[in-house]
Design an enzyme around this catalytic site. Structure first.
Site, mmCIF file in Angstrom:
data_model
loop_
_atom_site.group_PDB
_atom_site.id
_atom_site.type_symbol
_atom_site.label_atom_id
_atom_site.label_comp_id
_atom_site.label_asym_id
_atom_site.label_seq_id
_atom_site.Cartn_x
_atom_site.Cartn_y
_atom_site.Cartn_z
ATOM 1 N N PHE A 145 0.717 -1.275 0.233
ATOM 2 C CA PHE A 145 -0.119 -0.131 0.063
ATOM 3 C C PHE A 145 1.064 0.951 0.086
ATOM 4 O O PHE A 145 1.882 1.026 1.004
ATOM 5 C CB PHE A 145 -0.983 0.190 0.883
ATOM 6 C CG PHE A 145 -2.378 1.188 1.149
ATOM 7 C CD1 PHE A 145 -3.124 0.895 0.457
ATOM 8 C CD2 PHE A 145 -1.385 2.560 1.651
ATOM 9 C CE1 PHE A 145 -4.664 1.500 0.722
ATOM 10 C CE2 PHE A 145 -2.324 3.537 2.021
ATOM 11 C CZ PHE A 145 -3.720 2.734 0.908
ATOM 12 N N ASP A 253 9.450 2.414 1.605
ATOM 13 C CA ASP A 253 8.459 3.239 2.244
ATOM 14 C C ASP A 253 8.618 2.926 3.396
ATOM 15 O O ASP A 253 7.381 1.779 3.791
ATOM 16 C CB ASP A 253 7.437 2.375 1.204
ATOM 17 C CG ASP A 253 5.416 3.760 1.565
ATOM 18 O OD1 ASP A 253 5.925 4.477 2.659
ATOM 19 O OD2 ASP A 253 5.645 3.194 0.866
ATOM 20 N N LYS A 282 2.607 9.946 7.799
ATOM 21 C CA LYS A 282 2.377 9.266 9.033
ATOM 22 C C LYS A 282 2.259 10.204 10.674
ATOM 23 O O LYS A 282 2.013 11.382 11.037
ATOM 24 C CB LYS A 282 1.938 8.014 9.709
ATOM 25 C CG LYS A 282 0.936 7.201 8.587
ATOM 26 C CD LYS A 282 0.682 5.655 8.541
ATOM 27 C CE LYS A 282 -0.273 5.678 7.726
ATOM 28 N NZ LYS A 282 -1.589 5.650 7.606
#
Ligand SMILES: Cc1ncc(COP(=O)(O)O)c(C=O)c1O
Length: 438
Positions: A145, A253, A282
């Site tokens: 993702f 990532d 995040k």
């Protein structure tokens, strides 16, 4: 002229949800029907005054819990000074935060481009890779993702409905299997899994995309949304070697796995592999929007001024919160707590697994923990996931799910979780298992 109707505020969750349905797009899926009034530390409080233990952390964002006083204080102080400069001028918080990230990042990852979201960081990373290599192909992993914008979505392959009705995607993107020992098609075990994955990659490079066309591999060092899968320890070093052999860049990532989530500052540190580019988002500003592309000077210095940009990226308030976040990491031993509380929660879950055949696998690093739920025949059990999450919610605790088949419980508590909060969470979770899975 359209008159705006005066709508009195209400304390009822149902009324708020009805108002939401009238004017907020339903496309933004929410895991729970909770309408939050305020949040502090490890707890959320609804408009109806109910308290919930938060084992979701806003999807791995509030790693220091909600409203950490040091972060809030720094953001408030910055609000009073300057909120926005954009590309009109330079500002101190971005420079200071970049220095701090460079000091922590592995290897020679020492230059930073700030954006707002994880997807934007991924967009930046793939643009940087294409720009500096002059190559176009990108290789991502099944289960990955990387976000919802078109470039990031083209790389995303964790659930097909994220991609439904959005084709065509970015050209030049290829997908290969992520090493997932629990469900490896050629048998379990680390070696069998790595053989399967690297044979697949080799064959792809032989038959579908020549290595000299490949700008980058992009990889989550621990698979996030795709099921909290920890790859075998040999995976990242072997991928690094393959990249080096062919002059391919390696993008890690770390949007979800970074910033202490796995018990190290960055998940890459578990393997000692240094990527060429790392994406962060995040948790880096404890809930304020901020993301980063971190790369070597060698790469960043080839990215010509104005070849990429952002109006809001790296705004002063988010950067000030980012600096304070790192201050708290250091002062409060956040990484050590993530490692030790994570080990304890994982141990308790593995004990439970001995008595619960419905738990196929407990995996994770630090406080990034996945519990794969299975039926008697070993197939994914999404229904059980839903039941456990419902019992947890009814008992005052928020838990997430993940995985291609949505059968993995995803435990993402704040990294400064106290022992009492761990015990409280465990009691609710264990109770839920006893109620619906025993
Ligand atoms: C590994 C990873 N990359 C990128 C993203 C996208 O981040 P955002 O939702 O901030 O765009 C996510 C979000 O969950 C993620 O987990």
């Amino acid at each position: 002229m359209k008159l705006v109707r005066e709508i009195p505020d209400s304390d009822s969750q149902e009324e708020w949800l009805a108002r939401e349905r009238a004017h907020l797009s339903q496309v933004l899926y929410r895991y729970t029907p909770l309408v939050i009034d305020r949040a502090q530390g490890s707890y959320l409080y609804t408009v109806e005054g109910r308290r919930y233990l938060d084992f979701a952390s806003g999807i791995a964002v509030t790693n220091l819990g909600h409203g950490h006083p040091v972060v809030i204080e720094a953001a408030k102080a910055q609000l009073d000074k300057v909120v926005h400069t954009s590309v009109v001028a330079h500002h101190q918080p971005a420079i200071q935060l970049a220095e701090r990230i460079a000091a922590l990042a592995p290897g020679k990852l020492e230059k930073v481009f700030f954006a707002n979201s994880g997807a934007e960081a991924v967009e930046g990373a793939i643009k940087l890779a294409r720009y500096t290599t002059g190559r176009s192909a990108l290789i991502a992993f099944q289960g990955a993702f990387h976000g919802r914008t078109y470039g990031a979505l083209s790389l995303t392959a964790s659930k097909s409905y994220y991609r439904e009705r959005y084709e065509p995607f970015l050209p030049g993107v290829y997908h290969v299997p992520y090493p997932y020992p629990y469900r490896n098609p050629t048998g379990p075990g680390d070696e069998a899994t790595l053989e399967y994955v690297f044979n697949f990659i080799d064959e792809m490079l032989d038959t579908r995309v020549p290595p000299k066309n490949v700008a980058a591999f992009i990889v989550e060092p621990v698979l996030g949304e795709g099921g909290y899968v920890v790859p075998p320890s040999g995976f990242m070093p072997r991928l690094r070697k393959l990249c080096d052999e062919h002059g391919i860049l390696l993008i890690a990532d770390e949007v979800q796995s970074g910033y202490g989530r796995t018990g190290k500052m960055f998940a890459c540190e578990h393997s000692g592999v240094v990527p060429d580019i790392m994406t962060l988002a995040k948790s880096i500003a404890s809930g304020l929007p901020l993301s980063a592309v971190v790369a070597t000077s060698k790469l960043m210095d080839q990215w010509e001024p104005a070849a990429h940009g952002s109006t809001f990226g790296g705004n002063p308030v988010s950067c000030a919160a980012g600096i304070a976040t790192l201050d708290v990491f250091k002062a409060d031993g956040i990484i050590q707590n993530s490692a030790s509380k994570g080990a304890e929660l994982t141990r308790r879950l593995r004990d439970l697994q001995q008595r619960m055949p419905a738990i196929g696998e407990v995996r994770g690093l630090g406080l990034m923990i996945g519990v794969e739920l299975v039926k008697k025949d070993g197939t994914p059990d999404k229904e059980l996931q839903k039941q456990i999450r419902k019992v947890c919610l009814d008992s005052g605790m928020v838990v997430l799910s993940c995985g291609a088949h949505d059968n993995v419980l995803r435990l993402v508590p704040p990294l400064n979780l106290s022992q009492a909060e761990l015990d409280e969470g465990w009691e609710i979770l264990n109770g839920a298992f006893q109620e619906v899975a025993a």
